[in-house]
Design a protein around this motif. Structure first.
Motif, PDB file in Angstrom:
ATOM      1  N   THR A  31      58.787 -43.965 -74.462  1.00  0.00           N
ATOM      2  CA  THR A  31      58.179 -44.319 -75.747  1.00  0.00           C
ATOM      3  C   THR A  31      56.699 -44.669 -75.592  1.00  0.00           C
ATOM      4  O   THR A  31      56.083 -45.189 -76.522  1.00  0.00           O
ATOM      5  CB  THR A  31      58.907 -45.520 -76.373  1.00  0.00           C
ATOM      6  N   ALA A  32      56.132 -44.372 -74.433  1.00  0.00           N
ATOM      7  CA  ALA A  32      54.743 -44.739 -74.174  1.00  0.00           C
ATOM      8  C   ALA A  32      53.877 -43.512 -73.916  1.00  0.00           C
ATOM      9  O   ALA A  32      54.354 -42.513 -73.366  1.00  0.00           O
ATOM     10  CB  ALA A  32      54.669 -45.660 -72.957  1.00  0.00           C
ATOM     11  N   ALA A  33      52.622 -43.609 -74.301  1.00  0.00           N
ATOM     12  CA  ALA A  33      51.670 -42.570 -73.939  1.00  0.00           C
ATOM     13  C   ALA A  33      51.376 -42.657 -72.441  1.00  0.00           C
ATOM     14  O   ALA A  33      51.540 -43.706 -71.810  1.00  0.00           O
ATOM     15  CB  ALA A  33      50.388 -42.726 -74.737  1.00  0.00           C
ATOM     16  N   MET A  34      50.951 -41.528 -71.891  1.00  0.00           N
ATOM     17  CA  MET A  34      50.608 -41.461 -70.473  1.00  0.00           C
ATOM     18  C   MET A  34      49.273 -40.732 -70.330  1.00  0.00           C
ATOM     19  O   MET A  34      48.887 -39.946 -71.199  1.00  0.00           O
ATOM     20  CB  MET A  34      51.666 -40.699 -69.688  1.00  0.00           C
ATOM     21  N   GLY A  35      48.593 -40.968 -69.235  1.00  0.00           N
ATOM     22  CA  GLY A  35      47.315 -40.308 -69.039  1.00  0.00           C
ATOM     23  C   GLY A  35      47.051 -39.970 -67.591  1.00  0.00           C
ATOM     24  O   GLY A  35      47.701 -40.512 -66.686  1.00  0.00           O
ATOM     25  N   TRP A  36      46.132 -39.045 -67.375  1.00  0.00           N
ATOM     26  CA  TRP A  36      45.636 -38.704 -66.046  1.00  0.00           C
ATOM     27  C   TRP A  36      44.142 -39.002 -65.993  1.00  0.00           C
ATOM     28  O   TRP A  36      43.400 -38.678 -66.931  1.00  0.00           O
ATOM     29  CB  TRP A  36      45.862 -37.226 -65.733  1.00  0.00           C
ATOM     30  N   PHE A  37      43.740 -39.596 -64.905  1.00  0.00           N
ATOM     31  CA  PHE A  37      42.327 -39.862 -64.628  1.00  0.00           C
ATOM     32  C   PHE A  37      41.999 -39.298 -63.245  1.00  0.00           C
ATOM     33  O   PHE A  37      42.895 -38.960 -62.481  1.00  0.00           O
ATOM     34  CB  PHE A  37      42.048 -41.368 -64.637  1.00  0.00           C
ATOM     35  N   ARG A  38      40.722 -39.208 -62.935  1.00  0.00           N
ATOM     36  CA  ARG A  38      40.324 -38.778 -61.600  1.00  0.00           C
ATOM     37  C   ARG A  38      39.064 -39.503 -61.177  1.00  0.00           C
ATOM     38  O   ARG A  38      38.275 -39.948 -62.017  1.00  0.00           O
ATOM     39  CB  ARG A  38      40.108 -37.265 -61.553  1.00  0.00           C
ATOM     40  N   GLN A  39      38.888 -39.588 -59.865  1.00  0.00           N
ATOM     41  CA  GLN A  39      37.697 -40.232 -59.323  1.00  0.00           C
ATOM     42  C   GLN A  39      37.216 -39.459 -58.111  1.00  0.00           C
ATOM     43  O   GLN A  39      37.938 -39.332 -57.116  1.00  0.00           O
ATOM     44  CB  GLN A  39      37.978 -41.683 -58.936  1.00  0.00           C
ATOM     45  N   ALA A  40      36.008 -38.944 -58.229  1.00  0.00           N
ATOM     46  CA  ALA A  40      35.387 -38.220 -57.129  1.00  0.00           C
ATOM     47  C   ALA A  40      34.554 -39.203 -56.297  1.00  0.00           C
ATOM     48  O   ALA A  40      34.151 -40.259 -56.801  1.00  0.00           O
ATOM     49  CB  ALA A  40      34.494 -37.112 -57.678  1.00  0.00           C
ATOM     50  N   PRO A  41      34.287 -38.872 -55.046  1.00  0.00           N
ATOM     51  CA  PRO A  41      33.505 -39.763 -54.185  1.00  0.00           C
ATOM     52  C   PRO A  41      32.153 -40.103 -54.801  1.00  0.00           C
ATOM     53  O   PRO A  41      31.428 -39.217 -55.250  1.00  0.00           O
ATOM     54  CB  PRO A  41      33.331 -38.951 -52.908  1.00  0.00           C
ATOM     55  N   GLY A  42      31.833 -41.388 -54.861  1.00  0.00           N
ATOM     56  CA  GLY A  42      30.552 -41.822 -55.389  1.00  0.00           C
ATOM     57  C   GLY A  42      30.445 -41.822 -56.905  1.00  0.00           C
ATOM     58  O   GLY A  42      29.373 -42.099 -57.446  1.00  0.00           O
ATOM     59  N   GLU A  44      32.366 -42.719 -60.901  1.00  0.00           N
ATOM     60  CA  GLU A  44      33.303 -43.589 -61.585  1.00  0.00           C
ATOM     61  C   GLU A  44      34.568 -42.814 -61.950  1.00  0.00           C
ATOM     62  O   GLU A  44      34.555 -41.591 -62.073  1.00  0.00           O
ATOM     63  CB  GLU A  44      32.654 -44.158 -62.858  1.00  0.00           C
ATOM     64  N   ARG A  45      35.648 -43.568 -62.139  1.00  0.00           N
ATOM     65  CA  ARG A  45      36.891 -42.950 -62.574  1.00  0.00           C
ATOM     66  C   ARG A  45      36.686 -42.398 -63.982  1.00  0.00           C
ATOM     67  O   ARG A  45      36.104 -43.070 -64.847  1.00  0.00           O
ATOM     68  CB  ARG A  45      38.013 -43.975 -62.564  1.00  0.00           C
ATOM     69  N   GLU A  46      37.193 -41.189 -64.219  1.00  0.00           N
ATOM     70  CA  GLU A  46      37.010 -40.569 -65.527  1.00  0.00           C
ATOM     71  C   GLU A  46      38.323 -40.048 -66.078  1.00  0.00           C
ATOM     72  O   GLU A  46      39.221 -39.657 -65.331  1.00  0.00           O
ATOM     73  CB  GLU A  46      36.004 -39.412 -65.450  1.00  0.00           C
ATOM     74  N   PHE A  47      38.398 -40.038 -67.388  1.00  0.00           N
ATOM     75  CA  PHE A  47      39.579 -39.547 -68.081  1.00  0.00           C
ATOM     76  C   PHE A  47      39.691 -38.036 -67.932  1.00  0.00           C
ATOM     77  O   PHE A  47      38.693 -37.314 -67.976  1.00  0.00           O
ATOM     78  CB  PHE A  47      39.469 -39.921 -69.560  1.00  0.00           C
ATOM     79  N   VAL A  48      40.938 -37.570 -67.772  1.00  0.00           N
ATOM     80  CA  VAL A  48      41.200 -36.135 -67.677  1.00  0.00           C
ATOM     81  C   VAL A  48      42.035 -35.656 -68.867  1.00  0.00           C
ATOM     82  O   VAL A  48      41.655 -34.724 -69.565  1.00  0.00           O
ATOM     83  CB  VAL A  48      41.924 -35.795 -66.361  1.00  0.00           C
ATOM     84  N   ALA A  49      43.185 -36.290 -69.087  1.00  0.00           N
ATOM     85  CA  ALA A  49      44.082 -35.840 -70.146  1.00  0.00           C
ATOM     86  C   ALA A  49      45.030 -36.965 -70.522  1.00  0.00           C
ATOM     87  O   ALA A  49      45.323 -37.840 -69.722  1.00  0.00           O
ATOM     88  CB  ALA A  49      44.877 -34.617 -69.689  1.00  0.00           C
ATOM     89  N   GLY A  50      45.521 -36.893 -71.777  1.00  0.00           N
ATOM     90  CA  GLY A  50      46.488 -37.871 -72.250  1.00  0.00           C
ATOM     91  C   GLY A  50      47.554 -37.182 -73.086  1.00  0.00           C
ATOM     92  O   GLY A  50      47.337 -36.090 -73.626  1.00  0.00           O
TER      93      GLY A  50
END
Length: 123
Positions: A31-42, A44-50
Motif C-alpha cells: 500500500t506504499a509508494a516506492m522509489g529508486w535513487f542513484r548516487q554517482a561518485p562525487g 549527490e543522490r538523485e531521484f530516478v523513478a517512483g
C-alpha cells in the motif's frame, strides 16, 4: 525489522540493459509508494523513478525517461527497475526506498532505504 535488499547490479557495456530488484521484508509495502535513487561518485543522490502502490502511476527523472521502467510485484513485495540503452553517465550506486510521506522525487520523504547495488556502464 524492515529491510530493503537490492540485487541485480553489475557491469554492462554502453547501450546494454540491466534489471535491478528490491525485495522488502519485515513489512508489507503493497500500500506504499516506492522509489529508486542513484548516487554517482562525487555527486549527490538523485531521484530516478517512483511508482505508486498499485503500479498504475509512475514518474521518472528526465535523464532516464524512455530508457528506464519501474514496476512492482506486490505479491512478492518487490520493486524492479529495468534499465535499457544504458550510458556511461548511468554509472552509480542504485538505491531503492519505500513509503514516502511527501514528494516521490525528494529523498528526505523516504523512511526506508536499501543498502544499494552498483551499476557500472563501460563506454
Amino acid at each position: 525489522q524492515v529491510q530493503l535488499v537490492e540485487s541485480g547490479g553489475g557491469l554492462v557495456q554502453d547501450g546494454g540493459s540491466l534489471r535491478v530488484s528490491c525485495a522488502a521484508s519485515g513489512r508489507n509495502f503493497s500500500t506504499a509508494a516506492m522509489g529508486w535513487f542513484r548516487q554517482a561518485p562525487g555527486k549527490e543522490r538523485e531521484f530516478v523513478a517512483g511508482i505508486n502502490w498499485s503500479g498504475s502511476s509512475t514518474y521518472y527523472a528526465d535523464p532516464v525517461k524512455g530508457r528506464f521502467t519501474i514496476s512492482r510485484d506486490n505479491a512478492k513485495n518487490t520493486v524492479y527497475l529495468q534499465m535499457n540503452n544504458l550510458k556511461h553517465d548511468d554509472t552509480a550506486v542504485y538505491y531503492c526506498a519505500a513509503d514516502p510521506k511527501g514528494l516521490w522525487d525528494d529523498s528526505a520523504w523516504y523512511k526506508y532505504w536499501g543498502q544499494g547495488t552498483q551499476v557500472t556502464v563501460s563506454s
